[in-house]
Design a protein around this motif. Structure first.
Motif, PDB file in Angstrom:
ATOM      1  N   LEU A 312      -6.029  -7.048   3.347  1.00 21.83           N
ATOM      2  CA  LEU A 312      -5.787  -7.165   1.910  1.00 21.83           C
ATOM      3  C   LEU A 312      -4.526  -6.406   1.501  1.00 21.83           C
ATOM      4  O   LEU A 312      -3.719  -6.905   0.705  1.00 21.83           O
ATOM      5  N   TYR A 313      -4.363  -5.203   2.040  1.00 20.29           N
ATOM      6  CA  TYR A 313      -3.168  -4.424   1.708  1.00 20.29           C
ATOM      7  C   TYR A 313      -1.903  -5.064   2.259  1.00 20.29           C
ATOM      8  O   TYR A 313      -0.820  -4.910   1.694  1.00 20.29           O
ATOM      9  N   SER A 314      -2.020  -5.806   3.356  1.00 21.48           N
ATOM     10  CA  SER A 314      -0.833  -6.448   3.918  1.00 21.48           C
ATOM     11  C   SER A 314      -0.293  -7.533   3.005  1.00 21.48           C
ATOM     12  O   SER A 314       0.901  -7.855   3.056  1.00 21.48           O
ATOM     13  N   ASP A 315      -1.157  -8.125   2.168  1.00 21.15           N
ATOM     14  CA  ASP A 315      -0.687  -9.090   1.166  1.00 21.15           C
ATOM     15  C   ASP A 315       0.072  -8.401   0.039  1.00 21.15           C
ATOM     16  O   ASP A 315       0.870  -9.028  -0.658  1.00 21.15           O
ATOM     17  N   ARG A 316      -0.174  -7.110  -0.142  1.00 26.82           N
ATOM     18  CA  ARG A 316       0.460  -6.368  -1.236  1.00 26.82           C
ATOM     19  C   ARG A 316       1.708  -5.621  -0.784  1.00 26.82           C
ATOM     20  O   ARG A 316       2.750  -5.699  -1.446  1.00 26.82           O
ATOM     21  N   ILE A 317       1.632  -4.903   0.329  1.00 34.03           N
ATOM     22  CA  ILE A 317       2.756  -4.055   0.738  1.00 34.03           C
ATOM     23  C   ILE A 317       3.449  -4.543   2.003  1.00 34.03           C
ATOM     24  O   ILE A 317       4.466  -3.975   2.405  1.00 34.03           O
ATOM     25  N   GLY A 318       2.921  -5.589   2.629  1.00 29.59           N
ATOM     26  CA  GLY A 318       3.559  -6.139   3.819  1.00 29.59           C
ATOM     27  C   GLY A 318       2.812  -5.838   5.103  1.00 29.59           C
ATOM     28  O   GLY A 318       2.160  -4.806   5.230  1.00 29.59           O
ATOM     29  N   ARG A 319       2.906  -6.746   6.064  1.00 28.24           N
ATOM     30  CA  ARG A 319       2.217  -6.589   7.351  1.00 28.24           C
ATOM     31  C   ARG A 319       2.815  -5.407   8.136  1.00 28.24           C
ATOM     32  O   ARG A 319       2.113  -4.616   8.750  1.00 28.24           O
ATOM     33  N   ARG A 320       4.130  -5.345   8.109  1.00 29.50           N
ATOM     34  CA  ARG A 320       4.858  -4.375   8.935  1.00 29.50           C
ATOM     35  C   ARG A 320       4.491  -2.938   8.583  1.00 29.50           C
ATOM     36  O   ARG A 320       4.257  -2.113   9.477  1.00 29.50           O
ATOM     37  N   ARG A 321       4.424  -2.620   7.308  1.00 29.37           N
ATOM     38  CA  ARG A 321       4.126  -1.247   6.894  1.00 29.37           C
ATOM     39  C   ARG A 321       2.730  -0.814   7.330  1.00 29.37           C
ATOM     40  O   ARG A 321       2.534   0.319   7.783  1.00 29.37           O
ATOM     41  N   VAL A 322       1.769  -1.703   7.200  1.00 30.65           N
ATOM     42  CA  VAL A 322       0.400  -1.362   7.576  1.00 30.65           C
ATOM     43  C   VAL A 322       0.299  -1.097   9.077  1.00 30.65           C
ATOM     44  O   VAL A 322      -0.332  -0.128   9.515  1.00 30.65           O
ATOM     45  N   ILE A 323       0.939  -1.946   9.874  1.00 31.74           N
ATOM     46  CA  ILE A 323       0.877  -1.774  11.326  1.00 31.74           C
ATOM     47  C   ILE A 323       1.620  -0.511  11.753  1.00 31.74           C
ATOM     48  O   ILE A 323       1.168   0.220  12.654  1.00 31.74           O
TER      49      ILE A 323
END
Length: 441
Positions: A312-323
């Motif tokens: 869910l957060y990857s839709d908001r702040i991006g996939r790259r940042r979460v990983i």
């Protein structure tokens, strides 16, 4: 062949007649079944395979040999990704996914029916390796197809949300696999001759029922609108066609290699949090099998929650940042994990399992959307599958082979150092990737 930039979408996609929710559920059920079959092997490799298939090697060597067969599947996965990716990019995601499910189901059933070394001698471990290769071959084609199915159906602003559903499959499967071994062990007794002779086989044979359910669900959905639109483009293109593997490697080598490095830690933590800690908890720390299996179930719930939140957060702040955040946490946690476990505290073991799988889930949630977004439709199945499964070789095949020898030679902290190094590699590779959340498919 007409080449198209990976960022170009298929504007003429036919509106889907299958609802995205139904596709998401079908993908989740499919990956649950595939990974259930995959996980029960890991659980059995930790609990019974050293005794059943490698009795002459002794406890330590038998465990190493058992986990070597576990690692074989990760070697097979890139091969499966290339073959099934070829057909997934040529004939469609749906048909290919039916094939992967059948191959996994048959391989798992035959493992459950395979006689032990005391019955057929050296042929038993050899056949076991072949069937394990079949499992890895199937999973190599499964993951990319399942995530593509949901990602290509999903609304662009909710791709992380819907691509999360096939990612939940491993968490649910880990609960199911641990539960079936827990129930079987409770009924027969873990040390009982019946459990070692045939009780462990029940989860493997039972998987054929789940495969039937999965086939029903997959046959009921339609091909993705993005793939159908791309087929029309290809039909109108009179130019020569090349293999999807060659196209993916020619045009997006960098993305394949970077994604493999970025997800290597994900696989290492997957292996540590499932198969290795199951073995470490019972054989090294001396906890009972039921306790370790129950902890695994609890950790799998935490794992699933981490997948949901991170996707869910990857839709908001991006996939790259979460990983990237998961990689940072992985480096620190790797250095703490084994000193914590070696305290011998049951509470420490619970925390160790839960945090390890939570960090894995944090990276696993976004990658269901990340990899499909990185590759062009023409070779998306192949490209995403190659990146994902090469990461499996680096993070999933190497640690099982060297973890036990490392611990014997230098102590368990050496395993933590190995994981920390992988975490640094993954962070650097993820940082080098381009954010994809706003990219059209």
């Amino acid at each position: 062949m007409t080449t198209v930039s990976p960022s170009v979408g298929s504007a003429n996609a036919t509106p889907p007649r299958t609802g995205v929710g139904r596709v998401a559920i079908a993908s989740c059920i499919g990956t649950t079944i595939e990974f259930y079959d995959f996980f029960i092997y890991g659980t059995a490799a930790a609990l019974v395979f050293p005794t059943v298939f490698f009795p002459a090697l002794g406890s330590t060597a038998g465990t190493v040999a058992s986990f070597a067969t576990f690692a074989v599947a990760f070697i097979a996965r890139p091969v499966g990704a290339m073959l099934f990716g070829h057909y997934g990019d040529r004939i469609g995601r749906k048909k290919t996914l039916v094939s992967t499910l059948l191959l996994m189901g048959i391989s798992t059933l035959l493992i459950g029916l395979l006689p032990g070394a005391e019955t057929i001698g050296v042929a038993a471990p050899i056949i076991l390796v072949v069937l394990r290769f079949g499992q890895g071959f199937a999973v190599g084609g499964e993951w990319a197809g399942a995530t593509l199915l949901t990602a290509e159906y999903a609304p662009p602003d909710k791709r992380g949300l819907y691509a999360m559903f096939p990612q939940l499959g491993p968490a649910i499967a880990f609960v199911l696999s641990s539960s079936t071994f827990l129930i079987t062990g409770a009924v027969l007794g873990d040390a009982n001759e019946a459990f070692l002779t045939w009780g462990w086989r029940v989860p493997f044979v039972f998987s054929i029922v789940l495969v039937g359910i999965g086939l029903y669900m997959r046959l009921a959905i339609e091909e993705t609108p993005v793939f159908r639109a791309n087929q029309k483009i290809d039909a109108a293109d009179a130019g020569p066609r090349t293999l999807p593997f060659l196209d993916a490697w020619r045009y997006q080598t960098k993305e394949i290699l970077l994604s493999a490095g970025a997800l290597a830690t994900l696989f290492a933590f997957f292996y540590m949090g499932t198969a290795f800690l199951t073995s470490y908890g019972t054989k090294t720390l001396g906890f009972s099998r039921p306790f370790v299996l129950v902890v695994g179930i609890v950790a799998a719930v935490v794992f699933g929650a981490a997948i949901v939140v991170s996707a869910l957060y990857s839709d908001r702040i991006g996939r790259r940042r979460v990983i990237m955040l998961s990689c940072v946490l992985a480096v620190g946690w790797a250095l703490v994990l084994f000193p914590l476990l070696d305290s011998g505290s049951p509470v420490a073991f619970v925390i160790g399992m839960c945090v390890t799988l939570a960090i894995f889930g944090m990276a696993y949630g976004p990658c269901g959307a990340l990899l499909p977004e990185m590759f062009h439709t023409r070779y998306r199945y192949t490209g995403a599958g190659l990146g994902y499964n090469l990461a499996g070789v680096l993070g999933g095949a190497v640690p099982p082979l060297i973890a036990a020898p490392l611990a014997s030679a230098f102590g368990s902290f050496a395993i933590g150092l190995m994981l920390a190094v992988l975490g640094i590699v993954s962070f650097v590779c993820t940082k080098a990737l381009v954010e994809t959340k706003d990219r059209a498919l």
